[in-house]
Design an enzyme around this catalytic site. Structure first.
Site, short mmCIF file in Angstrom:
data_model
loop_
_atom_site.label_atom_id
_atom_site.label_comp_id
_atom_site.label_asym_id
_atom_site.label_seq_id
_atom_site.Cartn_x
_atom_site.Cartn_y
_atom_site.Cartn_z
N HIS A 34 0.86 -1.19 0.00
CA HIS A 34 0.00 0.00 0.00
C HIS A 34 0.90 1.24 0.00
CE1 HIS A 34 1.05 0.15 4.21
NE2 HIS A 34 0.52 -1.05 4.42
N GLY A 36 1.92 3.13 2.21
CA GLY A 36 2.97 3.15 3.24
C GLY A 36 4.25 2.50 2.71
N HIS A 37 4.08 1.32 2.08
CA HIS A 37 5.26 0.65 1.50
C HIS A 37 5.84 1.50 0.37
CE1 HIS A 37 2.77 -2.92 2.87
NE2 HIS A 37 3.91 -3.14 3.49
N GLY A 147 8.61 1.18 8.48
CA GLY A 147 7.58 2.19 8.75
C GLY A 147 7.41 2.42 10.25
N LYS A 149 4.73 2.96 11.69
CA LYS A 149 3.49 2.37 12.22
C LYS A 149 3.80 1.20 13.15
CE LYS A 149 0.60 -0.38 10.16
NZ LYS A 149 0.30 -1.47 11.12
N GLN A 153 8.43 -2.66 16.40
CA GLN A 153 9.28 -3.40 15.45
C GLN A 153 10.52 -2.57 15.08
OE1 GLN A 153 7.89 -5.87 11.98
NE2 GLN A 153 8.35 -4.03 10.84
O1 PAF Z 1 6.66 -5.10 8.81
C1 PAF Z 1 6.56 -6.13 8.13
O2 PAF Z 1 5.89 -6.17 7.10
C2 PAF Z 1 7.28 -7.39 8.59
O3 PAF Z 1 7.24 -7.52 9.97
C3 PAF Z 1 8.72 -7.49 8.07
C4 PAF Z 1 9.60 -6.37 8.62
C5 PAF Z 1 8.72 -7.43 6.56
C6 PAF Z 1 9.34 -8.82 8.49
O4 PAF Z 1 8.62 -9.90 8.00
#
Ligand code: PAF
Length: 280
Positions: A34, A36-37, A147, A149, A153
């Site tokens: 989307h 964001g990516h 991201g 969001k 992570q």
């Molecule tokens: O954020 C994500 O989409 C996933 O956690 C990632 C970083 C690609 C790892 O699978």
């Protein structure tokens, strides 16, 4: 743009790229791309010579009762979008390529994975850290893009890269939102129309936190109480957590001072959504 499915063929290509002295930018994704990516890919395109997008729904980061099987996938559309943003390489391995028989090595970032999403999704960050470490080893990026969001992570990956001396710069890009404020997420597709409306309470609660902060409120308990009240007005919303933490160690802040992340996880019907804002 070329799609690689095997680690060995991509490794050869990476060696060539490195020999040419080109800077590699990696955008790790689970696909169903989307805006964001796209913002991450655009950033990588600006910063680096060779943009690699990985598309891999990583089984290791899903719990047994989670949505691995039904996680949305659309490789054809993903490839079109990557092509449009002029990505150079797509790495889209099968699970058995990443986790062959006998696989037994995992990366576990301690402490900061015990709270927030780590508390309600045991093993999730072990799966994330492991796959991201593997992707770093395979693609040898100069810069990797994530991201905001997924705020926890981002903190986990920063910690891992620092602790394990990984020669990669981690860049975390701002949250991209729908027009009405809902943070973009591949999981938004699960929401039915009523849930989609109620999901707005998440962003509204974060805006409320920002307003209270702007008026001088620094007591986290008070802000969390007001945010929770707002979210609980929506019958489809079920709070997992509403927390105010520091951005590095993710420790609860009683009083807000310095940089704080207001972070929320809410189940809307069966869909668990997360979002956050940073207060300075
Ligand atoms: O954020 C994500 O989409 C996933 O956690 C990632 C970083 C690609 C790892 O699978």
């Amino acid at each position: 743009m070329k799609v690689y499915r095997s680690i060995s063929s991509l490794t050869k290509k990476i060696q060539e790229i490195k020999k040419q002295g080109k800077a590699i930018g990696l955008v790790p994704t689970m696909g169903f791309l989307h805006e964001g990516h796209m913002s991450l890919i655009r950033r990588a395109r600006k910063d680096t010579d060779c943009v690699i997008v990985s598309i891999f729904v990583n089984p290791a980061q899903f719990g047994p009762k989670e949505d691995f099987r039904k996680y949305p996938r659309d490789m054809k559309k993903d490839l079109e979008l990557c092509e449009k943003e002029a990505a150079d390489i797509i790495f889209a391995p099968e699970a058995r390529e990443m986790y062959p028989e006998g696989f037994a090595t995992y990366v576990k970032v301690e402490r900061i994975t015990d709270t927030l999403c780590g508390a309600s999704r045991p093993g999730h960050f072990r799966g994330v850290a492991t796959v991201v470490a593997k992707l770093f080893n395979i693609t040898m990026p100069d810069i990797a893009y994530f991201g905001q969001k997924d705020g926890q992570q981002a903190a986990v990956i920063r910690r891992m890269a620092k602790d394990l001396d990984m020669p990669v710069k981690i860049k975390v890009e701002p949250i991209v939102r729908e027009k009405d404020g809902l943070a973009m997420s591949s999981r938004n597709v699960y929401l039915n129309p009523e849930e989609r409306v109620q999901a707005l309470c998440i962003y509204k609660s974060l805006k409320l936190a920002q307003r209270l902060f702007n008026k001088g409120e620094r007591d986290s308990k008070e802000i969390i109480k007001r945010m929770s009240q707002l979210i609980n007005e929506n019958r489809k919303a079920d709070i997992d957590y509403v927390s105010i933490v520091d951005t590095e160690e993710l420790r609860d802040m009683k009083r807000i001072s310095g940089q704080a992340m207001v972070t929320v996880a809410v189940r809307i019907g069966n869909t668990r959504l997360i979002d956050n804002i940073i207060l300075n």
